[in-house]
Scaffold this motif. Structure first.
Motif, PDB file in Angstrom:
ATOM      1  N   GLN A  85       4.317 -12.730  -0.594  1.00  0.00           N
ATOM      2  CA  GLN A  85       3.286 -13.887  -1.274  1.00  0.00           C
ATOM      3  C   GLN A  85       3.789 -14.438  -2.570  1.00  0.00           C
ATOM      4  O   GLN A  85       3.732 -15.626  -2.704  1.00  0.00           O
ATOM      5  CB  GLN A  85       1.849 -13.626  -1.214  1.00  0.00           C
ATOM      6  CG  GLN A  85       0.819 -14.381  -1.590  1.00  0.00           C
ATOM      7  CD  GLN A  85      -0.564 -13.771  -1.563  1.00  0.00           C
ATOM      8  OE1 GLN A  85      -0.729 -12.756  -1.248  1.00  0.00           O
ATOM      9  NE2 GLN A  85      -1.600 -14.647  -1.953  1.00  0.00           N
ATOM     10  N   ASN A  86       4.160 -13.568  -3.386  1.00  0.00           N
ATOM     11  CA  ASN A  86       4.375 -13.926  -4.785  1.00  0.00           C
ATOM     12  C   ASN A  86       5.865 -14.803  -4.737  1.00  0.00           C
ATOM     13  O   ASN A  86       5.962 -15.960  -5.414  1.00  0.00           O
ATOM     14  CB  ASN A  86       4.656 -12.688  -5.732  1.00  0.00           C
ATOM     15  CG  ASN A  86       3.233 -12.238  -6.220  1.00  0.00           C
ATOM     16  OD1 ASN A  86       2.286 -13.150  -6.004  1.00  0.00           O
ATOM     17  ND2 ASN A  86       3.384 -11.149  -6.735  1.00  0.00           N
ATOM     18  N   GLN A  87       6.693 -14.385  -3.969  1.00  0.00           N
ATOM     19  CA  GLN A  87       8.061 -15.204  -3.576  1.00  0.00           C
ATOM     20  C   GLN A  87       7.917 -16.531  -3.082  1.00  0.00           C
ATOM     21  O   GLN A  87       8.336 -17.472  -3.608  1.00  0.00           O
ATOM     22  CB  GLN A  87       8.827 -14.301  -2.839  1.00  0.00           C
ATOM     23  CG  GLN A  87      10.284 -15.038  -2.818  1.00  0.00           C
ATOM     24  CD  GLN A  87      10.867 -15.114  -3.925  1.00  0.00           C
ATOM     25  OE1 GLN A  87      11.004 -14.082  -4.811  1.00  0.00           O
ATOM     26  NE2 GLN A  87      11.557 -16.192  -4.521  1.00  0.00           N
ATOM     27  N   ARG A  88       6.897 -16.590  -2.249  1.00  0.00           N
ATOM     28  CA  ARG A  88       6.701 -17.826  -1.361  1.00  0.00           C
ATOM     29  C   ARG A  88       5.919 -18.750  -2.562  1.00  0.00           C
ATOM     30  O   ARG A  88       6.260 -20.178  -2.781  1.00  0.00           O
ATOM     31  CB  ARG A  88       5.713 -17.787  -0.418  1.00  0.00           C
ATOM     32  CG  ARG A  88       6.621 -17.359   0.974  1.00  0.00           C
ATOM     33  CD  ARG A  88       5.308 -17.375   2.052  1.00  0.00           C
ATOM     34  NE  ARG A  88       4.122 -16.916   2.086  1.00  0.00           N
ATOM     35  CZ  ARG A  88       3.985 -15.551   2.271  1.00  0.00           C
ATOM     36  NH1 ARG A  88       4.848 -15.007   2.895  1.00  0.00           N
ATOM     37  NH2 ARG A  88       2.838 -14.986   2.337  1.00  0.00           N
ATOM     38  N   GLU A  89       4.920 -18.326  -3.542  1.00  0.00           N
ATOM     39  CA  GLU A  89       4.172 -18.954  -4.516  1.00  0.00           C
ATOM     40  C   GLU A  89       5.238 -19.486  -5.555  1.00  0.00           C
ATOM     41  O   GLU A  89       5.215 -20.681  -5.947  1.00  0.00           O
ATOM     42  CB  GLU A  89       3.151 -18.184  -5.156  1.00  0.00           C
ATOM     43  CG  GLU A  89       2.023 -18.117  -4.120  1.00  0.00           C
ATOM     44  CD  GLU A  89       0.806 -17.188  -4.734  1.00  0.00           C
ATOM     45  OE1 GLU A  89       1.235 -16.574  -5.763  1.00  0.00           O
ATOM     46  OE2 GLU A  89      -0.063 -16.996  -4.035  1.00  0.00           O
ATOM     47  N   PHE A  90       6.236 -18.493  -5.871  1.00  0.00           N
ATOM     48  CA  PHE A  90       7.175 -18.698  -6.753  1.00  0.00           C
ATOM     49  C   PHE A  90       8.196 -19.892  -6.316  1.00  0.00           C
ATOM     50  O   PHE A  90       8.454 -20.991  -7.114  1.00  0.00           O
ATOM     51  CB  PHE A  90       8.015 -17.637  -7.166  1.00  0.00           C
ATOM     52  CG  PHE A  90       9.394 -17.879  -8.147  1.00  0.00           C
ATOM     53  CD1 PHE A  90       8.928 -18.199  -9.518  1.00  0.00           C
ATOM     54  CD2 PHE A  90      10.387 -18.139  -7.627  1.00  0.00           C
ATOM     55  CE1 PHE A  90      10.107 -18.325 -10.238  1.00  0.00           C
ATOM     56  CE2 PHE A  90      11.622 -18.280  -8.533  1.00  0.00           C
ATOM     57  CZ  PHE A  90      11.295 -18.386 -10.107  1.00  0.00           C
ATOM     58  N   ASP A  91       8.468 -19.898  -4.980  1.00  0.00           N
ATOM     59  CA  ASP A  91       9.278 -20.882  -4.436  1.00  0.00           C
ATOM     60  C   ASP A  91       8.932 -22.257  -4.668  1.00  0.00           C
ATOM     61  O   ASP A  91       9.471 -23.228  -4.780  1.00  0.00           O
ATOM     62  CB  ASP A  91      10.068 -20.577  -3.091  1.00  0.00           C
ATOM     63  CG  ASP A  91      10.798 -19.307  -2.990  1.00  0.00           C
ATOM     64  OD1 ASP A  91      11.403 -18.908  -4.062  1.00  0.00           O
ATOM     65  OD2 ASP A  91      10.868 -18.915  -1.738  1.00  0.00           O
TER      66      ASP A  91
END
Length: 77
Positions: free
Chosen positions: A44-50
């Protein structure tokens, strides 16, 4: 030591190992659940970061375009 005492000691050891094994299995299950939750949060954090990076790139592009337009307008004056 007679056979009966040895048998009692062996049975006690088996019971202790079984209890230890059950506790270890519970701990392993709990660690697995924590790992799954962490993986979910990491994804989830990776998607938000992207998404944030993409928005940042879009804003930078808009700023460059706006700067180009300002330069053009200054030339016109």
């Amino acid at each position: 030591m007679d056979d009966n005492k040895v048998a009692v000691l062996l049975e006690d050891l088996r019971a202790q190992f079984q209890t230890f094994g059950e506790g270890l299995q519970l701990l392993t299950d709990k660690v697995d659940r924590v790992e799954q939750k962490l993986d979910t949060h990491i994804e989830q954090n990776q998607r938000e970061f992207d998404q944030t990076c993409q928005e940042h790139q879009q804003l930078m592009q808009m700023i460059k375009e706006l700067d180009t337009e300002v330069v053009k307008l200054k030339r016109v004056k």
